[in-house]
Scaffold this active site. Structure first.
Site, mmCIF file in Angstrom:
data_model
loop_
_atom_site.group_PDB
_atom_site.id
_atom_site.type_symbol
_atom_site.label_atom_id
_atom_site.label_comp_id
_atom_site.label_asym_id
_atom_site.label_seq_id
_atom_site.Cartn_x
_atom_site.Cartn_y
_atom_site.Cartn_z
ATOM 1 N N ASP A 10 0.859 -1.177 0.000
ATOM 2 C CA ASP A 10 0.000 0.000 0.000
ATOM 3 C C ASP A 10 0.906 1.241 0.000
ATOM 4 O O ASP A 10 2.080 1.156 0.388
ATOM 5 C CB ASP A 10 -0.851 -0.052 1.278
ATOM 6 C CG ASP A 10 -1.629 1.220 1.502
ATOM 7 O OD1 ASP A 10 -2.271 1.696 0.549
ATOM 8 O OD2 ASP A 10 -1.607 1.743 2.641
ATOM 9 N N ASP A 12 -0.416 5.070 0.822
ATOM 10 C CA ASP A 12 -0.795 6.044 1.855
ATOM 11 C C ASP A 12 -0.776 5.453 3.261
ATOM 12 O O ASP A 12 -1.484 4.484 3.547
ATOM 13 C CB ASP A 12 -2.202 6.582 1.586
ATOM 14 C CG ASP A 12 -2.258 7.437 0.329
ATOM 15 O OD1 ASP A 12 -1.194 7.747 -0.229
ATOM 16 O OD2 ASP A 12 -3.372 7.797 -0.092
ATOM 17 N N ASP A 216 -1.950 -0.715 6.014
ATOM 18 C CA ASP A 216 -2.259 -0.074 7.299
ATOM 19 C C ASP A 216 -3.757 0.006 7.601
ATOM 20 O O ASP A 216 -4.131 0.303 8.725
ATOM 21 C CB ASP A 216 -1.688 1.358 7.340
ATOM 22 C CG ASP A 216 -2.480 2.320 6.455
ATOM 23 O OD1 ASP A 216 -2.816 1.933 5.317
ATOM 24 O OD2 ASP A 216 -2.780 3.436 6.898
HETATM 25 MG MG LIG Z 1 -3.202 3.105 3.437
#
Ligand SMILES: [Mg+2]
Length: 273
Positions: A10, A12, A216
């Site tokens: 990922d 961000d 996340d």
């Molecule tokens: Mg993310």
């Protein structure tokens, strides 16, 4: 490609810091993957144009997955065998798993009219509004507006209202997920489906391939479920997203790119693969 490991990541809040969008803290681990010939495949809710910006900064030439699994972009000469793809650009063979953006915008409009809730999508926001809300430069906010398969949105009312929107999305046969800043409306795609599709292509060169996934947020769960070694980094508040639960989940110990750096170095140097 020499390696039998692929890292799906990922951007961000994971490889990029939630606020500064910097990957500086992950540079040692990125250099390690490079020296070991391990492809780092970006799998993000970001658009093709935004991912290309960060691929250039990272000097990354690997395939990538845009807009929560909507599109898989494979550099034309990357695999030395034929495979099915949906369309071709100058640079890529594109496998499309997502629904056309125009359709998603219409769906969100319908839900807005039906529920009377204050739903605000990227298509309703100006470039400067997106820049402000996301802490992005104008240049990057412009790239974030070039959407193909995913509409990020906010619901201005409370949690109950976002629950109603979510139920309505499901009822209409579409999907809903959540990233670091926004809810996301998509077609029948997710990061996991895209990771599994791309993994199958990698496996044609390397049947013994081991896949690592690192994220996340809730929108990473499908990706983490689809890899051999799932890793979760902490959020900026120092906590893990409690909705991401898996038996074999490795907790990175730190937030964002610092967690990325630590977990990947641990994994590759200590030979835990
Ligand atoms: Mg993310």
């Amino acid at each position: 490609m020499r390696s039998k490991i692929v890292v799906f990541t990922d951007l961000d809040g994971t490889l990029l810091d939630h606020n500064s969008y910097s990957f500086e803290d992950a540079v040692p681990a990125l250099e390690l993957t490079r020296s070991l010939g391990i492809p780092v495949v970006i799998c993000s809710s970001k658009t093709r144009a935004e991912i290309e910006y960060f691929r250039r900064k990272l000097d990354n030439r690997e395939p990538f997955i845009s807009e929560n699994g909507g599109g898989i972009f494979i550099p034309k000469a990357y695999f030395n065998f034929d495979f099915n793809y949906s369309r071709e650009t100058n640079e890529y063979k594109v496998v499309e798993l997502g629904t056309r953006y125009e359709t998603l915008v219409e769906v969100l409009n319908e839900i807005r009219q039906k529920t009377g809730l204050h739903i605000k999508g990227f298509s309703d926001m100006s470039v400067s509004e997106i820049a402000r809300k996301c802490g992005l430069s104008k240049e990057l906010a412009e790239l974030a507006k070039i959407r193909e398969y995913d509409e990020p949105f906010t619901v201005c009312e409370d949690e109950k209202a976002s629950y109603l929107v979510k139920e309505e999305i499901k009822r209409m046969g579409f999907k809903y997920t959540e990233g670091g800043r926004f809810f996301h409306l998509t077609g029948d795609n997710d990061k996991g489906k895209a990771v599994r599709t791309l993994t199958k292509l990698f496996q044609r060169s390397f049947p013994e391939l081991k896949t690592v996934g690192i994220g996340d947020s809730l929108n990473d769960l499908d990706m983490l479920e689809s890899v051999d070694i799932p890793i979760l980094v902490k959020k900026p508040d120092g906590k893990y997203d409690h909705r991401v639960k898996l038996d074999n989940l490795i907790l990175a110990g730190e937030e964002g790119p610092r967690g990325w750096n630590r977990a990947i170095i641990n994994l590759l140097q200590k030979g835990k693969t």
